[in-house]
Design an enzyme around this catalytic site. Structure first.
Site, PDB file in Angstrom:
ATOM      1  N   LYS A 252      33.861  38.441  48.748  1.00 20.63           N
ATOM      2  CA  LYS A 252      32.481  38.962  48.586  1.00 20.63           C
ATOM      3  C   LYS A 252      31.688  38.609  49.753  1.00 20.63           C
ATOM      4  O   LYS A 252      30.960  37.668  49.622  1.00 20.63           O
ATOM      5  CB  LYS A 252      32.033  38.404  47.193  1.00 20.63           C
ATOM      6  CG  LYS A 252      30.783  39.461  46.600  1.00 20.63           C
ATOM      7  CD  LYS A 252      30.636  38.943  45.126  1.00 20.63           C
ATOM      8  CE  LYS A 252      29.516  39.540  44.601  1.00 20.63           C
ATOM      9  NZ  LYS A 252      29.181  40.893  44.529  1.00 20.63           N
TER      10      LYS A 252
HETATM   11  N1  PMP Z   1      33.726  45.352  42.810  1.00 17.56           N
HETATM   12  C1  PMP Z   1      32.499  44.911  43.756  1.00 17.56           C
HETATM   13  C2  PMP Z   1      32.580  45.807  45.034  1.00 17.56           C
HETATM   14  C3  PMP Z   1      31.381  44.246  43.329  1.00 17.56           C
HETATM   15  O1  PMP Z   1      30.300  44.073  44.105  1.00 17.56           O
HETATM   16  C4  PMP Z   1      31.601  43.752  41.964  1.00 17.56           C
HETATM   17  C5  PMP Z   1      30.571  42.762  41.629  1.00 17.56           C
HETATM   18  N2  PMP Z   1      30.650  41.637  41.828  1.00 17.56           N
HETATM   19  C6  PMP Z   1      32.593  44.096  41.229  1.00 17.56           C
HETATM   20  C7  PMP Z   1      33.499  44.878  41.719  1.00 17.56           C
HETATM   21  C8  PMP Z   1      32.770  43.347  39.833  1.00 17.56           C
HETATM   22  O2  PMP Z   1      33.125  41.961  40.085  1.00 17.56           O
HETATM   23  P1  PMP Z   1      32.512  40.930  38.906  1.00 17.56           P
HETATM   24  O3  PMP Z   1      33.114  41.458  37.474  1.00 17.56           O
HETATM   25  O4  PMP Z   1      33.009  39.557  39.253  1.00 17.56           O
HETATM   26  O5  PMP Z   1      30.972  40.714  38.986  1.00 17.56           O
END
Ligand code: PMP
Length: 300
Positions: free
Chosen positions: A153
């Site tokens: 991320k």
């Molecule tokens: N894909 C992307 C590109 C994201 O930014 C997010 C948000 N964090 C998600 C998927 C979903 O991840 P999470 O369930 O950990 O929030």
């Protein structure tokens, strides 16, 4: 976004108005930093953080690509999140930790760039049950796995998400759907995608997507409901022809999708497996589910 009273930065709680960074902050120029989005829910047993350990683990794992030491331990960051919630007296909200590179160099060699850690948060009480959304296949693809670490991320990755989202909005859709470099189904701009076909819950396999924490939890919930699950290579046609489609993520929670490009999904109605999973998810985040209560860190 309403400001809270305090922001935590490098071990200190600063008033919101004083939590500044310098214009020569390295991450501002090159996007070389990592972040998380975490939810605080106001449950029947008081405020609780959803999947705190998983988010802090992913935060540290994301930063590992920069091969630099983080000046705080995971425990210190978790304690800071909890104390910040208490100091701000917030009961439901969004928590945003960031690890970034500060001032000291503008070279691509980050050896001498100082590592900084900050946590901010804002009150936010989005609830489940929002309307189903429409999504548009984006002209932008997810970054190629050989261009960057797509499973981390990283701040700079989000230019891809922002451009995809802008394009979808301009075309009258609510959100974007991104394919990978081989035209396989990947994910939303900031959410993972699931589809249901003949009572099997399917989601794109890892490789070109962010391994969503909600995604992992939805797979666990589905298994607990004896729903058959598959992580597979999927095409956008699989989504067009699915009985149900939904996005998952910290911000969107479970977001039913009623239309993809020109195709209506399940007659535009929210599907029964989506409802079933949503009901369990909703019980977890309101503190009413004993089986998955350990996903919550209660603030007291
Ligand atoms: N894909 C992307 C590109 C994201 O930014 C997010 C948000 N964090 C998600 C998927 C979903 O991840 P999470 O369930 O950990 O929030």
């Amino acid at each position: 976004m309403n400001p809270t009273q305090f922001i935590w930065i490098d071990g200190q709680y600063l008033p919101w108005q004083e939590a500044h960074v310098h214009l020569q902050t390295y991450t501002l120029h090159y996007g070389a930093g990592v972040f998380e989005g975490i939810r605080l829910y106001n449950t029947i047993k008081g405020p609780a953080i959803f999947c705190l350990d998983e988010h802090i683990d992913r935060l540290f794992d994301s930063f590992s690509v920069f091969e630099k030491e983080i000046p705080f331990s995971k425990k210190q960051v978790k304690d800071a999140v909890i104390n910040l919630i208490k100091k701000n007296n917030v009961t439901a909200g969004y928590i945003r930790p960031i690890i970034f590179l500060g001032c000291g160099t503008m070279s691509l060699d980050i050896t001498h760039a100082p590592v900084q850690v900050a946590i901010s948060m804002w009150p936010w009480a989005k609830h489940l049950g929002d309307d189903a959304i429409s999504i548009k296949t984006s002209p932008f693809i997810r970054p190629h796995p050989r261009s960057t670490f797509v499973d981390k991320k990283i701040n700079g990755h989000y230019i891809n998400s922002i451009l995809a989202h802008m394009d979808a909005k301009k075309s009258g859709y609510d959100e974007a759907l991104l394919l990978d470099y081989n035209n396989n189904l990947a994910e939303g701009a900031a959410a993972n995608i699931f589809l249901v076909k003949d009572n099997v819950l399917k989601t794109p396999q890892l490789g070109s997507i962010l391994p969503g924490i909600t995604r992992a939890k939805i797979l666990e919930i589905a298994k607990s409901l004896s729903i058959k699950t598959e992580e597979a290579l999927l095409q956008k046609e699989d989504a067009y022809q699915a009985d149900e489609v939904f996005f998952t993520g910290t911000a969107v929670e479970i977001s039913p999708i009623k239309q993809i490009d020109n195709y209506l999904i399940g007659n535009g109605q929210i599907g029964h497996l989506t409802e079933k999973i949503n009901t369990v998810f909703s019980s977890i985040i309101s503190g009413k589910n004993i089986q998955f209560d350990h996903w919550l860190t209660y603030i007291n």
